[in-house]
Design an enzyme around this catalytic site. Structure first.
Site, PDB file in Angstrom:
ATOM      1  CG  HIS A   1      15.806 -36.840  74.561  1.00 57.84           C
ATOM      2  ND1 HIS A   1      16.961 -36.129  74.329  1.00 57.84           N
ATOM      3  CD2 HIS A   1      15.365 -37.227  73.340  1.00 57.84           C
ATOM      4  CE1 HIS A   1      17.193 -36.065  73.032  1.00 57.84           C
ATOM      5  NE2 HIS A   1      16.241 -36.741  72.408  1.00 57.84           N
TER       6      HIS A   1
ATOM      7  CG  ASN B   1      16.155 -43.148  72.079  1.00 53.24           C
ATOM      8  OD1 ASN B   1      16.568 -42.505  73.044  1.00 53.24           O
ATOM      9  ND2 ASN B   1      16.826 -43.237  70.955  1.00 53.24           N
TER      10      ASN B   1
ATOM     11  CG  HIS C   1      22.909 -42.320  69.691  1.00 57.48           C
ATOM     12  ND1 HIS C   1      22.507 -41.465  68.693  1.00 57.48           N
ATOM     13  CD2 HIS C   1      24.206 -42.595  69.424  1.00 57.48           C
ATOM     14  CE1 HIS C   1      23.513 -41.238  67.860  1.00 57.48           C
ATOM     15  NE2 HIS C   1      24.570 -41.912  68.294  1.00 57.48           N
TER      16      HIS C   1
ATOM     17  CB  THR D   1      20.419 -39.387  64.204  1.00 53.57           C
ATOM     18  OG1 THR D   1      20.835 -39.763  65.515  1.00 53.57           O
ATOM     19  CG2 THR D   1      21.266 -40.103  63.184  1.00 53.57           C
TER      20      THR D   1
ATOM     21  CG  HIS E   1      14.633 -39.370  63.762  1.00 56.21           C
ATOM     22  ND1 HIS E   1      15.803 -39.481  64.469  1.00 56.21           N
ATOM     23  CD2 HIS E   1      14.377 -38.050  63.646  1.00 56.21           C
ATOM     24  CE1 HIS E   1      16.261 -38.281  64.742  1.00 56.21           C
ATOM     25  NE2 HIS E   1      15.413 -37.395  64.276  1.00 56.21           N
TER      26      HIS E   1
ATOM     27  CD  GLU F   1      19.386 -45.022  68.253  1.00 55.35           C
ATOM     28  OE1 GLU F   1      19.848 -43.899  68.491  1.00 55.35           O
ATOM     29  OE2 GLU F   1      18.185 -45.227  68.090  1.00 55.35           O
TER      30      GLU F   1
ATOM     31  CD  GLU G   1      15.525 -47.225  63.903  1.00 55.29           C
ATOM     32  OE1 GLU G   1      16.081 -48.074  64.635  1.00 55.29           O
ATOM     33  OE2 GLU G   1      15.227 -46.087  64.282  1.00 55.29           O
TER      34      GLU G   1
ATOM     35  NE  ARG H   1      24.960 -34.377  71.568  1.00 55.43           N
ATOM     36  CZ  ARG H   1      24.583 -34.010  70.331  1.00 55.43           C
ATOM     37  NH1 ARG H   1      23.311 -33.911  70.035  1.00 55.43           N
ATOM     38  NH2 ARG H   1      25.476 -33.753  69.411  1.00 55.43           N
TER      39      ARG H   1
ATOM     40  NE  ARG I   1      23.771 -37.837  69.610  1.00 59.77           N
ATOM     41  CZ  ARG I   1      23.934 -37.405  68.366  1.00 59.77           C
ATOM     42  NH1 ARG I   1      25.117 -36.991  67.951  1.00 59.77           N
ATOM     43  NH2 ARG I   1      22.917 -37.385  67.534  1.00 59.77           N
TER      44      ARG I   1
HETATM   45  N1  PXP Z   1      16.036 -44.357  65.914  1.00 61.25           N
HETATM   46  C1  PXP Z   1      17.264 -43.797  65.742  1.00 61.25           C
HETATM   47  C2  PXP Z   1      18.262 -44.536  64.926  1.00 61.25           C
HETATM   48  C3  PXP Z   1      17.603 -42.579  66.344  1.00 61.25           C
HETATM   49  O1  PXP Z   1      18.821 -42.035  66.150  1.00 61.25           O
HETATM   50  C4  PXP Z   1      16.639 -41.933  67.162  1.00 61.25           C
HETATM   51  C5  PXP Z   1      16.997 -40.660  67.860  1.00 61.25           C
HETATM   52  O2  PXP Z   1      18.011 -40.891  68.779  1.00 61.25           O
HETATM   53  C6  PXP Z   1      15.386 -42.552  67.324  1.00 61.25           C
HETATM   54  C7  PXP Z   1      15.112 -43.745  66.679  1.00 61.25           C
HETATM   55  C8  PXP Z   1      14.324 -41.946  68.185  1.00 61.25           C
HETATM   56  O3  PXP Z   1      13.915 -40.734  67.649  1.00 61.25           O
HETATM   57  P1  PXP Z   1      12.934 -39.800  68.473  1.00 61.25           P
HETATM   58  O4  PXP Z   1      13.652 -39.405  69.735  1.00 61.25           O
HETATM   59  O5  PXP Z   1      12.692 -38.645  67.554  1.00 61.25           O
HETATM   60  O6  PXP Z   1      11.716 -40.607  68.767  1.00 61.25           O
END
Ligand code: PXP
Length: 244
Positions: A10, A7, A43, A101, A191, A70, A151, A49, A45
């Site tokens: 960030h 992901n 994601h 999330t 997550h 996402e 998930e 952001r 949004r």
């Molecule tokens: N899976 C989903 C559905 C999420 O919303 C997120 C956070 O955007 C992640 C995985 C990844 O989470 P993390 O950034 O805490 O590894």
């Protein structure tokens, strides 16, 4: 072999801190693949952001397979997703004020909305997963929606602070993985997973995919710091006026 979806939200968060063009999540995706990523997760949004429409468009062009988007079930997102055709969509809940999330999608409570969104995305040829808490009722409702995968939100596991709490969360995840598999669903997790808490998780039954973001981006910043400073010193010394 379990797949890793990286992901890169960030990376875009750092870019947006300066409304700049760097670091580019598209470049981060290419480097993630070099490191062995099996897919890229973003994601989009409603408030844009971090990841924006341009990122989705270019990632769709440059990520050949394994692009997981996402998003919430909002009509705007549905239209964008159907146009972009990612390889997979993971439907998530979304609140504007949240930092990340916070919980899983309430498939039980919003069954008609979720089922309708799933059908629309599937009709567009997109594989759909639902991001849910590890909970029997949510798994059953997800299976009834006809999705390909769930998930499980691993946030509660990641936040468990003592061995008893960790064991309890692991037991809940294990039961949910077994039930999902028995219900014909593929199992993903994500997550709050990091380089330490991922170790027990990979032994859970039937898990095919992990989606991990924050801990990987956090590590990338630190392991790249010394090199980044060396590069700046080189740039400075190359143009420093020579002493005669
Ligand atoms: N899976 C989903 C559905 C999420 O919303 C997120 C956070 O955007 C992640 C995985 C990844 O989470 P993390 O950034 O805490 O590894």
């Amino acid at each position: 072999m379990m797949r890793l979806g990286v992901n890169i939200d960030h990376v875009a968060t750092v870019r947006q801190a300066r409304r700049s063009h760097e670091p580019d999540p598209v470049t981060a995706a290419a480097l993630a693949f070099q490191g062995g990523a099996d897919g890229i997760t973003i994601h989009l949004r409603e408030d844009r952001r971090h990841i924006n429409d341009r990122d989705l468009r270019i990632l769709r062009e440059t990520v050949p397979t394994g692009l997981n988007l996402e998003m919430a079930t909002a009509p705007e997102m549905m239209a964008i997703a159907i146009g972009a055709k990612p390889d997979q969509i993971t439907l998530v809940p979304e609140k504007r004020q949240e930092l990340t999330t916070e919980g899983g999608l309430d498939v039980v409570g919003q069954f008609a909305v979720v089922k309708n969104a799933v059908r629309m995305l599937q009709d567009a040829g997109i594989v759909v997963a639902l991001f849910i808490d590890p909970n029997v009722d949510q798994v059953r409702a997800s299976a009834e929606c006809g999705v390909t995968a769930v998930e499980f939100h691993t946030g509660a596991y990641a936040e468990a602070r003592n061995p008893v709490a960790v064991a309890g969360q692991m037991a809940t995840l294990r039961e949910s993985c077994v039930l999902a598999h028995r219900s014909g669903l593929h199992v993903h997790l994500g997550h709050g997973l990091n380089y330490i808490n991922v170790k027990p998780v990979v032994r859970l039954p039937h898990v095919e995919e992990l989606n991990i973001g924050h801990s990987i981006v956090a590590r990338a910043v630190l392991v790249g710091m010394a090199q980044a400073v060396r590069d700046m010193k080189t740039a400075m010394s190359e143009h420093f006026p020579k002493q005669v």
